[in-house]
Design an enzyme around this catalytic site. Sequence first.
Site, PDB file in Angstrom:
ATOM      1  N   ASP A   1      -7.143  -3.813  -5.614  1.00 19.41           N
ATOM      2  CA  ASP A   1      -6.761  -2.525  -5.033  1.00 19.41           C
ATOM      3  C   ASP A   1      -5.337  -2.127  -5.408  1.00 19.41           C
ATOM      4  O   ASP A   1      -5.007  -0.942  -5.515  1.00 19.41           O
ATOM      5  CB  ASP A   1      -6.846  -2.559  -3.500  1.00 19.41           C
TER       6      ASP A   1
ATOM      7  N   ASP B   1       0.799  -1.221   0.000  1.00 16.36           N
ATOM      8  CA  ASP B   1       0.000   0.000   0.000  1.00 16.36           C
ATOM      9  C   ASP B   1       0.835   1.277   0.000  1.00 16.36           C
ATOM     10  O   ASP B   1       0.403   2.312   0.514  1.00 16.36           O
ATOM     11  CB  ASP B   1      -0.946   0.000   1.205  1.00 16.36           C
TER      12      ASP B   1
END
Length: 389
Positions: free
Chosen positions: A173, A113
């Site tokens: 994602d 991330d």
Amino acid sequence: MKMCASFTILLVSVISLNCFSQFKPKSNDIDKKIQAKFINLLEFPIDSNAIPRTMNLSTGVIKKVPSKDWTSGFFAGNLWQIYKLTGDVRYKEKAALWNAFIEKEKFNGNTHDMGFKVYCSFGKGLKVEKNDKYKAIIIKSAQTLITRFNSKIGAIRSWDHNKESWDFPVIIDNMLNLELLFEASKLTGDTKYQDIAIQHANTTLKNHFRKDNSCFHVVDYDTISGAVRSRGTHQGFNDQSSWARGQSWAVYGFTMAYRYTKNKEYLKQAEATAKYYINNKTMPADGIPYWDFNDTSIPNSPRDASSAAVMASALVELFSFTKNKEYLNYANKVITTLSTDKYLLNQSVKGPFILDHSTGNWPKKDEIDQPIVYADYYFLEAIIRKQAL
């Protein structure tokens, strides 16, 4: 030839990004009800281990996270974007202070991330002002992120947990973290970052989508053969369902990848999944989807404003490439809907958020029908992108 083509891609990306990076505050164009929420973000007390993520409206408790949380970069990003919308330097100054807490994440190789954390904070800051330190942080973060790349699979590993079930999980994602890599190549002239981003996008394009152009959430790969082991929807209703935010990540991610590469296959997939989403039979008239298109409790299921906000931002950009008004019409509908009292956080609530009614992780019954920081981020981005048109 490869090097020449890569630099051509970089040049195109610089040109196409200009419309999104110009600073033109237009505060008079922002609904006054939205502007009224901004001050709550500005006044939220600064704490390196208390970055606001969400809020339980029943108890009034704000969930606060440290920099290692995947959502940590969004709050600073929101302040940078509010500065762009208003020109009020107080938001710029506060954004820089919150940014500082995230810098150490540039060394954190235990997560995919990096883009969400670093590019949504330092990247937004860099669009506002020239800052060599921010550039260096972005580049170092990209260097850290590519350590998670597996050349056999052709993808960046997403999660390290649940190893008893997954060998090498890749989630949809992860497409959004590729922007950090594309930008690192633009900043350094070194194509290795964008080369990895392209390989990851190609692998995702090949394996994440169903015949109806919806996408799975998680694809797990075998690290020995590189083959797909399983496909599922970890945060969705079931493995065959269409998790609403996952569809938004897909459209946003492949639209962004097209911006940098001009690969028409990326654009084709972004359009196909966008149409699946917009025209889904369960889509409510106001444009805010239920958290999963296949939840059997619809219409008594929670909505997900965050999914709508991500999609609206993606579709404004997709419209800029295709001139298909269906995309802009949906984005306009969402921006209008989210600007109503139904979706704006109640004025009596003093939490550091703008929107209500997002769904975080339904299977875990976590962050259901609450304000969530990333919904605000993509809502603000959608407004800025629309103004740039």
